[in-house]
Design a protein around this motif. Structure first.
Motif, mmCIF file in Angstrom:
data_model
loop_
_atom_site.group_PDB
_atom_site.id
_atom_site.type_symbol
_atom_site.label_atom_id
_atom_site.label_comp_id
_atom_site.label_asym_id
_atom_site.label_seq_id
_atom_site.Cartn_x
_atom_site.Cartn_y
_atom_site.Cartn_z
ATOM 1 N N PHE A 319 0.768 -1.250 0.086
ATOM 2 C CA PHE A 319 0.054 0.088 0.043
ATOM 3 C C PHE A 319 0.873 1.256 -0.062
ATOM 4 O O PHE A 319 0.706 2.126 -0.844
ATOM 5 C CB PHE A 319 -1.022 -0.005 1.251
ATOM 6 C CG PHE A 319 -1.541 1.271 1.378
ATOM 7 C CD1 PHE A 319 -2.763 1.639 0.662
ATOM 8 C CD2 PHE A 319 -1.343 2.010 2.485
ATOM 9 C CE1 PHE A 319 -3.289 2.729 0.807
ATOM 10 C CE2 PHE A 319 -2.059 3.292 2.520
ATOM 11 C CZ PHE A 319 -3.253 3.654 1.574
ATOM 12 N N THR A 388 -7.851 5.775 -3.227
ATOM 13 C CA THR A 388 -8.450 4.573 -4.126
ATOM 14 C C THR A 388 -7.365 3.135 -3.972
ATOM 15 O O THR A 388 -7.713 2.151 -4.418
ATOM 16 C CB THR A 388 -8.837 4.334 -5.416
ATOM 17 O OG1 THR A 388 -7.351 4.735 -6.203
ATOM 18 C CG2 THR A 388 -9.333 5.923 -5.523
ATOM 19 N N THR A 390 -4.885 0.149 -2.885
ATOM 20 C CA THR A 390 -5.306 -0.944 -1.971
ATOM 21 C C THR A 390 -3.842 -1.930 -2.056
ATOM 22 O O THR A 390 -3.098 -1.693 -2.805
ATOM 23 C CB THR A 390 -6.379 -1.880 -2.792
ATOM 24 O OG1 THR A 390 -5.985 -2.382 -3.810
ATOM 25 C CG2 THR A 390 -7.650 -1.028 -2.695
ATOM 26 N N ASP A 391 -3.774 -2.787 -1.177
ATOM 27 C CA ASP A 391 -2.689 -3.655 -1.028
ATOM 28 C C ASP A 391 -2.671 -4.465 -2.206
ATOM 29 O O ASP A 391 -3.663 -4.920 -2.844
ATOM 30 C CB ASP A 391 -2.734 -4.636 0.304
ATOM 31 C CG ASP A 391 -2.152 -3.884 1.554
ATOM 32 O OD1 ASP A 391 -1.348 -2.958 1.464
ATOM 33 O OD2 ASP A 391 -2.715 -4.103 2.528
ATOM 34 N N GLU A 395 -7.925 -5.747 -0.668
ATOM 35 C CA GLU A 395 -8.406 -4.891 0.406
ATOM 36 C C GLU A 395 -8.557 -5.687 1.673
ATOM 37 O O GLU A 395 -8.239 -5.601 2.834
ATOM 38 C CB GLU A 395 -9.661 -4.170 0.267
ATOM 39 C CG GLU A 395 -9.490 -3.193 -0.803
ATOM 40 C CD GLU A 395 -10.620 -2.121 -0.689
ATOM 41 O OE1 GLU A 395 -10.488 -0.904 -1.229
ATOM 42 O OE2 GLU A 395 -11.740 -2.718 -0.540
ATOM 43 N N SER A 396 -8.772 -7.037 1.604
ATOM 44 C CA SER A 396 -9.203 -7.901 2.603
ATOM 45 C C SER A 396 -8.204 -9.057 2.758
ATOM 46 O O SER A 396 -8.243 -10.014 3.425
ATOM 47 C CB SER A 396 -10.519 -8.744 2.460
ATOM 48 O OG SER A 396 -10.703 -9.327 1.161
ATOM 49 N N ARG A 401 -0.050 -3.092 6.759
ATOM 50 C CA ARG A 401 0.213 -1.906 6.119
ATOM 51 C C ARG A 401 1.225 -0.899 6.807
ATOM 52 O O ARG A 401 1.322 0.208 6.275
ATOM 53 C CB ARG A 401 -1.133 -1.023 5.705
ATOM 54 C CG ARG A 401 -1.854 -1.920 4.856
ATOM 55 C CD ARG A 401 -3.134 -1.020 4.252
ATOM 56 N NE ARG A 401 -3.964 -1.808 3.305
ATOM 57 C CZ ARG A 401 -4.953 -1.026 2.846
ATOM 58 N NH1 ARG A 401 -5.248 0.134 3.202
ATOM 59 N NH2 ARG A 401 -5.732 -1.834 2.084
#
Length: 435
Positions: A319, A388, A390-391, A395-396, A401
């Motif tokens: 991220f 906007t 994300t990893d 995201e889940s 991070r």
């Protein structure tokens, strides 16, 4: 094209830039002071309007950065105070030390010094200067309220008003449906009206700030579009409202939102019809904006051949690495430099043409060039694209991070008491009780 609301050097940006939403605002209220601005560490001095020149000098010659300069109520006195303190004690006793290129060779590392209000002494100084400024503003406001020599023509019908300023302001609100607020909330009223008159003289709408070909067209536009009001988002007007001087570094919007947080929540309130104001993301390469992130990503792929999702996957970017990469690319393009080969050009259009022609759109330099702590900070402070990211595994995905990012805790254990005992709030109470 993005406006530069900060100050930048060939390889340095002293304050965040900002994508254009409204014209750049003015500084503090009233006429500019005549005091020169003194360098904190040498005999250099500049005129009161050359703040950016001094900041450039301090950065290049002394590697010193002053945080949130635009929030300092009286910059000449602030500089004079710290100039004296730096003569008494070394710089490192007061400033945080920042190392650039921290992961690179030692010989390429440089130390910079940050002077900010995390230091209690600096915070206290800023508050004292703000308190003194507030006292001056309240005195000026009282003078204008008591002034019976006011004389001015209405900017819409040229009717002359004399006596108190409220007669003109009330006339414009009543007869022309144009209100800039209650007279008692305004300071530097003549300067405010001069600024508005100047826009009208330049055939500029006071609300949308578009320019028209003649006065008749402008008048019809403001009437038909109901634009007989000022643009509340234009920071140029902040200095004319007393509320903007009440809290250190806060605008009237922030003061009001703080008051809203004190209200007791009502569980029966129905917010189902609430519609949030859409956030526009701006393309990395051009002025294209979109309210949906999918559209802006698609635009960058189709119009410029840049695929941020692919880079994230191929390089397994976490991220904060994505954050730094976006900020790096933004800064390089703003400085008219190719992020792939570091070649510099005369303007933004030239560097964008080169990036496409040379096939450098998806070419990134060594990771060490952009994976630097300085790129944690946004190049544009309202960059919605950063929101906007994300990893790499979603995201889940549960990815940590933190990346050893330093976090400075804020002690808010007794925030209510601090707010109630604020020096500025106490001053206002005293003023209110005396009036």
């Amino acid at each position: 094209q993005a406006n530069n609301l900060g100050v930048y050097l060939p390889d340095s940006i002293l304050e965040p830039l900002c994508f254009p939403e409204s014209p750049a605002g003015g500084g503090g209220g009233g006429a500019a002071g005549a005091e020169p601005l003194l360098c904190l560490l040498c005999a250099e001095s500049v005129g009161p309007r050359d703040r950016d020149v001094l900041l450039r000098h301090v950065l290049l010659q002394h590697r010193l950065v002053i945080a949130d300069v635009k929030l300092i109520a009286d910059l000449p006195k602030y500089l004079l105070y710290w100039k004296g303190r730096f003569l008494e004690q070394p710089l490192t006793d007061f400033c945080s030390v920042i190392k650039t290129n921290s992961t690179g060779p030692v010989e390429k590392q440089e130390e910079y010094f940050l002077l900010c209000d995390i230091l209690p002494e600096d915070r206290l100084l800023r508050e004292k200067l703000q308190q003194k400024r507030l006292e001056e503003i309240l005195e000026q406001q009282q003078k204008e309220r008591d002034d019976s020599s006011f004389q001015r023509l209405c900017m819409f019908c040229s009717e002359e008003f004399t006596g108190n300023r409220s007669s003109l302001l009330n006339h414009m609100a009543r007869e022309h449906s144009f209100s800039i607020g209650l007279p008692d909330n305004i300071v530097y009223c003549n300067e405010f009206l001069d600024a508005l008159q100047s826009k009208l003289d330049n055939l500029q709408c006071l609300y949308c700030e578009k320019t028209f070909r003649d006065k008749t067209t402008l008048k019809d536009h403001m009437r038909k579009k109901a634009h007989r009001r000022i643009n509340a988002g234009n920071r140029e007007y902040d200095r004319f409202y007393v509320i903007n001087y009440l809290e250190l570094g806060k605008t009237w919007e922030e003061v009001q939102s703080e008051d809203d947080r004190d209200l007791v929540d009502d569980e029966d309130d129905d917010w189902s019809d609430w519609r949030a104001h859409p956030v526009c993301a701006v393309c990395l390469f051009c002025d294209q904006q979109s309210e949906t992130m999918d559209k802006i990503y698609t635009h960058m792929q189709e119009a410029h051949g840049f695929d941020l999702h692919r880079l994230r996957t191929d390089l397994n970017l976490k991220f904060y690495q994505q954050v730094k990469l976006v900020n790096f690319i933004r800064r390089e393009i703003h400085q008219s430099r190719c992020y792939g080969c570091q070649e510099r050009f005369g303007c933004r259009a030239e560097v964008l043409e080169h990036i496409v022609a040379a096939g450098h759109v998806m070419k990134l330099p060594e990771t060490s060039a952009w994976d630097q702590p300085q790129y944690y900070f946004p190049t544009y402070e309202n960059d919605a694209l950063l929101c906007t990211l994300t990893d790499s595994d979603g995201e889940s995905g549960g990815t940590d991070r933190s990346e050893d990012v330093p976090v400075i805790a804020e002690d808010i254990s007794n925030l209510h008491t601090l707010k109630q005992t604020s020096v500025l709030k106490q001053l206002l109470r005293n003023r209110s009780s005396c009036s």
